[in-house]
Write an enzyme that holds these catalytic residues in place. Structure first.
Site, PDB file in Angstrom:
ATOM      1  N   GLU A  23     -78.643 -12.993  25.839  1.00 51.85           N
ATOM      2  CA  GLU A  23     -79.473 -11.779  25.460  1.00 51.85           C
ATOM      3  C   GLU A  23     -79.404 -11.528  26.771  1.00 51.85           C
ATOM      4  O   GLU A  23     -79.874 -10.219  27.614  1.00 51.85           O
ATOM      5  CB  GLU A  23     -80.607 -12.181  24.629  1.00 51.85           C
TER       6      GLU A  23
ATOM      7  N   ARG B 163     -81.390  -6.296  19.550  1.00 57.29           N
ATOM      8  CA  ARG B 163     -81.047  -6.142  20.870  1.00 57.29           C
ATOM      9  C   ARG B 163     -79.619  -5.172  21.288  1.00 57.29           C
ATOM     10  O   ARG B 163     -79.386  -5.942  22.069  1.00 57.29           O
ATOM     11  CB  ARG B 163     -81.129  -7.765  21.209  1.00 57.29           C
TER      12      ARG B 163
ATOM     13  N   SER C 246     -86.856 -14.368  26.496  1.00 58.68           N
ATOM     14  CA  SER C 246     -85.159 -15.337  25.757  1.00 58.68           C
ATOM     15  C   SER C 246     -83.786 -15.664  26.382  1.00 58.68           C
ATOM     16  O   SER C 246     -83.360 -14.048  26.624  1.00 58.68           O
ATOM     17  CB  SER C 246     -84.993 -14.493  23.939  1.00 58.68           C
TER      18      SER C 246
HETATM   19  C1  LIG Z   1     -91.395 -13.150  30.199  1.00 58.79           C
HETATM   20  C2  LIG Z   1     -90.943 -12.767  29.008  1.00 58.79           C
HETATM   21  C3  LIG Z   1     -90.862 -12.150  27.746  1.00 58.79           C
HETATM   22  C4  LIG Z   1     -90.066 -11.180  27.415  1.00 58.79           C
HETATM   23  N1  LIG Z   1     -90.191 -11.381  26.533  1.00 58.79           N
HETATM   24  C5  LIG Z   1     -89.549 -10.706  24.994  1.00 58.79           C
HETATM   25  C6  LIG Z   1     -89.613 -10.200  24.065  1.00 58.79           C
HETATM   26  O1  LIG Z   1     -90.322 -10.643  23.123  1.00 58.79           O
HETATM   27  N2  LIG Z   1     -88.986  -9.639  23.255  1.00 58.79           N
HETATM   28  C7  LIG Z   1     -87.578  -8.744  24.071  1.00 58.79           C
HETATM   29  O2  LIG Z   1     -87.113  -7.977  23.582  1.00 58.79           O
HETATM   30  N3  LIG Z   1     -87.563  -9.207  25.694  1.00 58.79           N
HETATM   31  C8  LIG Z   1     -87.902 -10.119  25.999  1.00 58.79           C
HETATM   32  N4  LIG Z   1     -88.287 -10.105  27.533  1.00 58.79           N
HETATM   33  C9  LIG Z   1     -86.714  -9.400  28.118  1.00 58.79           C
HETATM   34  C10 LIG Z   1     -86.783  -7.962  28.715  1.00 58.79           C
HETATM   35  O3  LIG Z   1     -88.482  -7.845  29.062  1.00 58.79           O
HETATM   36  C11 LIG Z   1     -86.413  -6.974  27.945  1.00 58.79           C
HETATM   37  O4  LIG Z   1     -84.999  -6.704  27.185  1.00 58.79           O
HETATM   38  C12 LIG Z   1     -86.806  -5.643  28.592  1.00 58.79           C
HETATM   39  O5  LIG Z   1     -86.835  -4.657  27.159  1.00 58.79           O
HETATM   40  C13 LIG Z   1     -86.305  -4.707  29.446  1.00 58.79           C
HETATM   41  O6  LIG Z   1     -86.738  -4.700  30.771  1.00 58.79           O
HETATM   42  P1  LIG Z   1     -86.166  -4.069  31.472  1.00 58.79           P
HETATM   43  O7  LIG Z   1     -87.398  -2.789  32.389  1.00 58.79           O
HETATM   44  O8  LIG Z   1     -86.873  -5.552  32.615  1.00 58.79           O
HETATM   45  O9  LIG Z   1     -84.870  -4.295  32.358  1.00 58.79           O
HETATM   46  P2  LIG Z   1     -83.966  -4.371  32.927  1.00 58.79           P
HETATM   47  O10 LIG Z   1     -83.709  -6.247  32.820  1.00 58.79           O
HETATM   48  O11 LIG Z   1     -83.895  -3.802  34.264  1.00 58.79           O
HETATM   49  O12 LIG Z   1     -81.912  -4.042  32.154  1.00 58.79           O
HETATM   50  C14 LIG Z   1     -82.101  -4.464  31.455  1.00 58.79           C
HETATM   51  C15 LIG Z   1     -80.164  -4.306  31.051  1.00 58.79           C
HETATM   52  O13 LIG Z   1     -80.661  -2.352  30.963  1.00 58.79           O
HETATM   53  C16 LIG Z   1     -79.851  -1.475  31.970  1.00 58.79           C
HETATM   54  N5  LIG Z   1     -80.687  -0.851  32.047  1.00 58.79           N
HETATM   55  C17 LIG Z   1     -82.597  -0.397  32.645  1.00 58.79           C
HETATM   56  N6  LIG Z   1     -82.708  -0.013  32.497  1.00 58.79           N
HETATM   57  C18 LIG Z   1     -82.172   1.601  32.377  1.00 58.79           C
HETATM   58  C19 LIG Z   1     -81.795   3.422  31.615  1.00 58.79           C
HETATM   59  N7  LIG Z   1     -83.033   3.802  32.352  1.00 58.79           N
HETATM   60  N8  LIG Z   1     -80.478   3.058  31.395  1.00 58.79           N
HETATM   61  C20 LIG Z   1     -79.973   2.767  31.205  1.00 58.79           C
HETATM   62  N9  LIG Z   1     -79.801   1.315  30.912  1.00 58.79           N
HETATM   63  C21 LIG Z   1     -80.876   0.673  31.563  1.00 58.79           C
HETATM   64  C22 LIG Z   1     -79.672  -2.933  33.114  1.00 58.79           C
HETATM   65  O14 LIG Z   1     -78.934  -1.956  33.534  1.00 58.79           O
HETATM   66  C23 LIG Z   1     -79.466  -3.639  32.103  1.00 58.79           C
HETATM   67  O15 LIG Z   1     -78.438  -3.827  31.499  1.00 58.79           O
HETATM   68  C24 LIG Z   1     -89.490 -10.801  28.244  1.00 58.79           C
HETATM   69  C25 LIG Z   1     -89.038 -11.248  29.158  1.00 58.79           C
HETATM   70  C26 LIG Z   1     -89.848 -11.947  30.015  1.00 58.79           C
HETATM   71  C27 LIG Z   1     -89.761 -12.192  31.341  1.00 58.79           C
END
Ligand SMILES: Cc1cc2nc3c(=O)[nH]c(=O)nc-3n(C[C@H](O)[C@H](O)[C@H](O)COP(=O)(O)OP(=O)(O)OC[C@H]3O[C@@H](n4cnc5c(N)ncnc54)[C@H](O)[C@@H]3O)c2cc1C
Length: 297
Positions: free
Chosen positions: A289, A170, A219
């Site tokens: 996380e 992560r 998580s």
């Molecule tokens: C139901 C559920 C299940 C999940 N299961 C998992 C799992 O199995 N494994 C896992 O690893 N995660 C899981 N997650 C967490 C999450 O989905 C991941 O961390 C995912 O990678 C976040 O992507 P996002 O586009 O929503 O990022 P965001 O939440 O929008 O951003 C996360 C971080 O990244 C930064 N960011 C976003 N895009 C960019 C970019 N293009 N350039 C630079 N910085 C950026 C943001 O500023 C922030 O700091 C889960 C979440 C939910 C709600």
């Protein structure tokens, strides 16, 4: 309106005081002073140049790992969802940051490519997936990522090899202030139907064990070495514990759910309670996380 905001409108849509609660899967977070959605990559590069350096930037994917404070964000939130092109050539898949990870897994299945099936179960975008080195079921972004393109604060595009990103559990290290605009993955050739079956099984395991019917951010804590955050929180007696409109899920103790119009403060209070109780009872530090901003951090 500021001059630079007028210029920004030439590169995409700009909203003021946009509630972040509408853009996080937890459904919490106060207003973003400016909420900018660039039309495409070129518009993003040009926009970076016109936003004064003193203004804070927050890149946003699907907000599925984000906890903004109730006071909101005093800067420009960059909604990158329009950057959503994807292409496949032989075993190489290239996706812009705003492509949903579930779409990546679907397209992999269509092309009989294996390695990123887990993306079907993670509700974020490719950019957020790279930044978080998302993973599940023994797979993670770092396993298949070969290189990325980033846009720096000065609007310049830079290409980086995955080996330069120091990816671990992560964690990904990006040059300060840069945004991921696209990522290239190299996959293994497999059988499309087997890939689809793998995805189906991952999805059904998820829905059995996680409270997917309620707003959440996945998580909340990283698993500490050799243990599971969910096990520790449950053993501390906090499963189902409520503060305001948020509770520690009765289905999975490493999930906090917004089941009654929670504020960001409610979620934060549960995070702090879980950390202090687990530390006191087991001597373990739980590291969030979920990305916490502002007063949440
Ligand atoms: C139901 C559920 C299940 C999940 N299961 C998992 C799992 O199995 N494994 C896992 O690893 N995660 C899981 N997650 C967490 C999450 O989905 C991941 O961390 C995912 O990678 C976040 O992507 P996002 O586009 O929503 O990022 P965001 O939440 O929008 O951003 C996360 C971080 O990244 C930064 N960011 C976003 N895009 C960019 C970019 N293009 N350039 C630079 N910085 C950026 C943001 O500023 C922030 O700091 C889960 C979440 C939910 C709600």
């Amino acid at each position: 309106m500021n001059d630079w905001v007028n210029i920004l409108q030439g590169y995409g849509s700009v909203l003021q005081d946009e509630p972040l609660a509408s853009h996080t899967t937890l459904g919490v977070g106060g207003p973003a002073r400016w909420f900018f959605r660039p039309e495409n990559q070129d518009a993003l590069c040009a926009a970076m140049l016109c936003i004064p350096t003193g203004i804070a930037l927050l890149p946003l994917g699907r907000g599925s790992n984000l906890l903004p404070p109730d006071t909101g964000f005093d800067g420009v939130v960059l909604d990158l969802s329009n950057l959503n092109h994807i292409q496949v050539y032989e075993s190489t898949l290239t996706a812009e940051c705003g492509v949903r990870m579930s779409r990546v897994s679907r397209i992999c299945a269509d092309h009989g490519l294996t390695g990123l099936e887990f993306m079907a179960t993670v509700p974020g975008d490719v950019g957020g997936g790279v930044v978080m080195n998302a993973g599940a079921f023994g797979q993670q972004v770092a396993d298949c990522l070969t290189r990325i393109r980033v846009v720096r604060r000065d609007g310049e595009v830079q290409e980086l090899q995955a080996s330069q990103l120091e990816m671990s559990y992560r964690h990904t290290r990006l040059p300060h202030g840069s945004l991921v605009v696209s990522a290239e993955f190299t996959l293994q050739q497999g059988d499309g139907e087997a890939v689809r079956e793998n995805i189906r099984q991952m999805r059904s395991r998820r829905s059995l064990t996680q409270p997917l019917e309620l707003p959440n951010c996945g998580s909340v804590f990283k698993n500490p070495p050799g243990d599971h955050a969910a096990r520790l929180i449950e053993a501390a007696g906090l499963k189902g514990h409520r503060i305001g409109g948020a509770s520690i899920s009765a289905k999975h103790a490493n999930f906090i759910v917004n089941d009654n119009e929670a504020s960001s403060g409610d979620v934060l209070a549960l995070i702090r309670l879980a950390q202090s109780t687990v530390k006191k009872q087991f001597g373990v530090n739980l590291e969030p996380e979920v990305r916490m901003l502002g007063e949440s951090a």
